[in-house]
Design a protein around this motif. Structure first.
Motif: not given
Lengths: 305, 276, 427
Positions: A30, A34, A37, B126-127, B130-132, C5, C7-9, C11-13, C15-16, C100
């Motif tokens: 994953y 990213t 992108r 890293f991002v 942080r989410q986790f 930036k 965008e990164l957040r 998508h992570s959200a 995913h999580a 982050a």
């Protein structure tokens, strides 16, 4: 047994991959997607300003002299190490395989550098080669060999060979251990048979033993390739972030690092994070193609041999 | 003939001794240098220290906060390497019938993880951490390490399991054991040398890794040994004696472990390295 | 166009939490329970608030801690948790943490592009009107502002860069520090003839060569000339400015042996140990010199002038300290920054670390700092990389200097490469 059950049984083992697959996908695949992108925007790694630039970063890298010079240095380092490992490494492995007295002591010592971190290796060799605190040059001049002293790390001719020596020192243990295990697979009877046929030591090695070392040759070549396309720490500690002198030791690893995190502490004006990511993506693709090709080519040779 | 043999043995020992010296002399000099004061480096570059500066070790131990970073390094490496190796063994068992196209694909998929440059994924990672909510804990290192250890583990273990005789697991099946039991009680034990080489290879790498913990170990209490050492190497001055002392401290644990277990170390390595 | 930036957040959200709504709700519930159980009791008056602070000068640690200890004594409710790390570690960590959202409460960034990027991205707080900055020097104030708004303050001073010389060596050889290019070459030749390295010139990384070029070019241009370069009305390839590239090339022969294999940090240690007679360095380096060698006897002068010019210095801000926009302790953070602007800490900075950005203090017993202030009265120019138009000249000079030294790049091509990075349109 129904068809479904048979199916499940057939693929039953694949369920075992699931826990690992989760870790692998979440923490490696994953982030990598990213990163892909991030490689198509123009972003300095900090601010808000980022715009979509398509493949511009890739185009720029592929038309930049710095990129090719760095990649060339990686290839030179790889080839040089490869030669060292397949000659000196193999030679030492053969010596050890003859089971001389103290074999285990020798083997323990010769493999030792592999377990040292590359940062530690870099410091060890700074102490030997540095123009300021290096001990090699003063030692050479004190024993009357001053003419051999060289400005190792700060000379355009000697810098890259110095880096190669250090990298080879760190990695030679691999070659020894891998070749030793390969040699153990060579049946003794085969060599004895050759001996009875009147072959001398060298002929025996070349015609009987060496062809059987193909698997060792293959794994060593692939491992060396991966290690040396990714080389970073040794160069960073020995010759710094800009591949001193005048880029003569710049490799892809230092180039990516410099673009992603800057070379000077006082300003980050030179940081181009997304460009760095694009170069890293190129390295990944390049390694993928080359290792597949290497494996395919070498395996075929094995089969033919 | 006898003479020739004696010469051969003599040459062999000479060659091996010379090679051993090339390895040992630089390492020995770092140990010597770690006891030197700064003026000593210039006054007497390759000789023994004029006075042995034990102080270097005291300062290095205290200022590089080695008691904390050493503990972290041990916890992180031990946890990550054992989980990662176990998962890799599970995967390899699952993939051991390589003729199936899906298994072959997964094998390539896992192994190509070896090729990912770490600078490429560090920021997204890293991002994600942080989410986790893992940042600031040791799991911020352990979880990525587990994932990053898998490719090598799969690369080494899959061919080893594939060469195990089929009867081995079939015997278990006849006894009515579940697949998991077969894996735990039959496959794992015979896989021991291969597991050892995975543990060693990944363990050495995780212990020595510098860049990942530099970025991901956010709190000072979660930093590992190499980061502690490097943060000790200041920006504006270079205390060589101290630096070499800290390098010695950081390296000593692995070297001692290696020497104590060198036979298993090398035997483990040779078990996995060639097949595949 | 979406920015990278957010965008990164996003998508992570996804995913999580996106795949299994049921599971994620349960996880959320569990998380909420844990949070309630784990959250500290309401902060009582005695409870300490901890502010985190990262900084990139490990060699100053004891001196900074002394200042922080003074603050904590006056404000017992606040603890400052300082983490020092070298610049090479600081940039990757701070930049990643900012993106982050895990940066410390107090965010220290280089003046110029970094401060601007962080402010525009909303990482740091707009402090306009919330801090009393009357004591700041005008250049310190302008370096802290982005689009006219205040985003931090340079509480650990500024650096002025000139030419250090080793007083013991100069006295022994009967030399006086050079004031012109001709005098510089005369002094350097005399020293070299005696077997003394005239200059410590660490050139493995680009820092010192980059600063040298800025200094030399500034001695030709002066502040007004730099403005002209930024506006594009003068060029680094103009015949008079081109001499800076020639001079940089010509002084390489007087660098110490092994200059191309010596890093900036190593070079400073060599100079402090008396391995060379002169070194280009800043007021902020003096603390490091005395840490390496407490007995070192140094003096400082502005960098020698070209014929008809004035000796020059360049001045930049040590980092600008802003406040994390996500901090939970905004008022404590403001209290801390405000205190750092008062006289007592400013005096500690100038006496133990580097020049102060406060108009109110002068070094009380630090001779080298006094000399540095004296030096900066001749012809002081702000460091070029704090301006967007000339942001990349310094790093490019550092990157290309080795080729110039080795004769692979002519001074003309060197100057042209630098001019190519000047962008008068940059805001």
């Amino acid at each position: 047994m129904t068809a479904l059950q048979r199916r499940l049984r057939q693929y039953g083992h694949l369920w075992f991959t699931l826990p690992g697959l989760v870790f692998f996908s979440v923490f490696l695949v994953y982030p990598m997607l990213t990163a892909f992108r991030l490689s198509v925007v123009d972003w300095n790694g900090l601010g808000n300003e980022s715009r979509f630039v398509g493949l511009d970063n890739f185009r720029e890298a592929l038309t930049s002299v710095t990129f090719y010079r760095a990649a060339w240095h990686n290839i030179v380092i790889f080839l040089a190490i490869l030669v060292v490992q397949h000659t000196i490494g193999l030679f030492l492995a053969v010596q050890l395989n003859a089971r001389p007295r103290f074999m285990e002591v020798y083997r323990t010592i010769l493999f030792l550098p592999v377990i040292l971190s590359l940062v530690a290796t870099g410091f060890i060799w700074t102490l030997i080669l540095s123009p300021n605190i290096g001990i090699l040059n003063p030692f050479l001049s004190d024993i009357g060999l001053g003419f051999l002293a060289q400005p190792w790390l700060n000379d355009i001719t000697w810098a890259l060979p110095s880096v190669i020596v250090v990298q080879a020192w760190n990695h030679l243990g691999w070659a020894i251990v891998i070749y030793m295990s390969g040699l153990q697979n060579v049946p003794r009877e085969l060599r004895e048979a050759a001996q009875i046929d009147g072959a001398n030591g060298w002929q025996r090695f070349w015609n009987v033993t060496f062809p059987l070392l193909s698997p060792a040759f293959t794994s060593l070549t692939v491992i060396t390739f991966i290690q040396n396309i990714r080389v970073f720490d040794v160069v960073y500690v020995l010759t710094g972030p800009i591949g001193s002198p005048a880029g003569r030791t710049d490799v892809l690893g230092t180039l990516v690092y410099r673009m992603a995190f800057g070379a000077a502490g006082v300003t980050s004006a030179d940081i181009r994070f997304s460009y760095a990511i694009a170069i890293a993506v190129l390295i990944f693709i390049f390694m993928l193609i080359c290792s597949t090709g290497l494996l395919y080519g070498l395996r075929r040779r094995e089969v033919e041999a | 003939m006898k003479l020739r043999r004696a010469v051969e043995v003599g040459v062999r020992h000479f060659v091996l001794c010379a090679a051993s010296l090339v390895v040992l002399v630089p390492i020995a000099y770092v140990v010597i240098a770690s006891f030197k004061t700064i003026p000593d480096f210039f006054a007497n570059p390759y000789g023994l220290p004029e006075e042995w500066a034990w102080q270097n070790y005291v300062s290095a131990w205290r200022d590089a906060r080695i008691s904390i970073t050493l503990t972290n390094s041990i916890i992180v490496t031990a946890t990550a390497v054992s989980v990662s190796t176990f998962l890799a063994a599970l995967i390899s068992y699952g993939l051991s019938r390589r003729e199936r196209p899906l298994a072959m694909f997964l094998y390539t998929f896992f192994v190509s993880g070896l090729l990912i440059p770490v600078q490429m994924i560090i920021l997204p990672l890293f991002v994600l951490l942080r989410q986790f909510g893992l940042l600031g804990t040791l799991f911020a290192l352990i979880c990525p390490y587990i994932a990053m250890g898998l490719p090598l583990g799969v690369l080494i273990l899959t061919p080893l399991i594939a060469t195990l005789p089929r009867d081995l697991s079939d015997a278990g099946r006849i006894d009515g054991a579940s697949e998991l039991q077969i894996f735990l009680h039959i496959i794992l034990p015979v896989l021991r040398p291969g597991l050892a080489s995975v543990v060693i290879l990944n363990g050495v790498w995780m212990w020595n890794e510098f860049f990942i913990p530099l970025v991901l170990a956010l709190k000072a209490d979660t930093q590992t040994l190499p980061v502690g050492i490097m943060s000790f190497v200041g920006t504006y001055n270079t205390e060589w004696g101290l630096i070499f002392a800290s390098v010695v401290i950081a390296t000593a644990p692995v070297v001692i472990a290696y020497i104590l277990m060198s036979r298993q170390f090398v035997a483990g390595l040779t078990a996995g390295a060639v097949k595949g | 166009m979406p920015t990278a930036k957010p965008e990164l957040r996003r998508h992570s959200a996804e995913h999580a939490g996106g795949s299994k709504p049921g599971a994620s709700r349960r996880a959320l519930l569990a998380l909420a329970v844990i949070t309630v159980l784990a959250s500290p009791l309401p902060v009582s008056a005695q409870e300490k608030v901890t502010l985190t602070l990262w900084h990139n000068h490990p060699e100053w640690k004891d001196r900074v801690l002394a200042i922080l200890a003074r603050f904590e004594k006056l404000h017992p409710g606040i603890h400052i948790d300082l983490t020092e790390m070298p610049s090479s570690a600081y940039v990757p960590r701070m930049n990643t943490a900012l993106v982050a959202g895990e940066a410390p409460d107090i965010i220290a960034l280089n003046a110029g592009p970094d401060t601007r990027s962080a402010a525009e991205a909303g990482y740091t707080t707009d402090l306009t009107g919330r801090l009393d900055v009357l004591t700041l020097t005008p250049s310190a104030l302008s370096a802290s502002q982005v689009n006219g708004k205040l985003y931090g303050v340079p509480i650990l001073g500024s650096y002025t860069v000139g030419l250090y010389y080793n007083r013991d060596i100069f006295a022994k050889e009967g030399l006086t520090p050079p004031a012109t290019w001709d005098e510089f070459f005369a002094v350097a030749k005399a020293l070299k003839a005696k077997g003394i390295a005239p200059m410590i010139g660490p050139a493995q990384d680009g820092t010192i060569p980059g600063f040298l070029y800025m200094l030399i070019a500034s001695s030709i241009l002066g502040p007004d000339g730099l403005d002209a370069i930024r506006q594009g009305t003068r060029k680094l390839t103009d015949p008079d400015v081109l001499k800076a590239a020639y001079f940089l090339r010509d002084i390489f022969q007087y660098f110490h042996q092994g200059a191309l294999g010596t890093s900036y940090t190593e070079g400073k240690a060599l100079f402090a140990l008396g391995r060379g007679a002169m070194m280009e360095a800043g007021s902020a380096d003096y603390a490091g010199f005395t840490t390496t060698n407490p007995k070192v006897n140094l003096g400082v002068v502005p960098f020698p002038a070209p014929p008809g010019g004035k000796p020059s210095t360049v001045t930049g801000m040590q980092q600008v300290f802003g406040i994390n926009s996500k901090t939970k302790h905004m008022s404590e953070a403001i209290t801390f920054l405000q205190w750092m602007l008062t006289k007592e800490p400013a005096q500690m900075v100038v006496d133990t670390i580097t020049l102060s950005t406060s108009k109110e203090v002068l070094p009380s017993d630090n001779r080298v700092m006094v000399e540095m202030i004296q030096a900066s009265k001749s012809n002081d120019v702000r460091v070029w990389f704090e301006f967007p138009q000339t942001g990349k000249v310094f790093s490019t000079a550092g990157l290309k200097a080795q080729s110039l030294f080795l004769g692979e790049l002519s001074p003309e091509d060197f100057a042209k490469a630098l001019q190519d990075t000047v962008n008068p349109a940059a805001k």
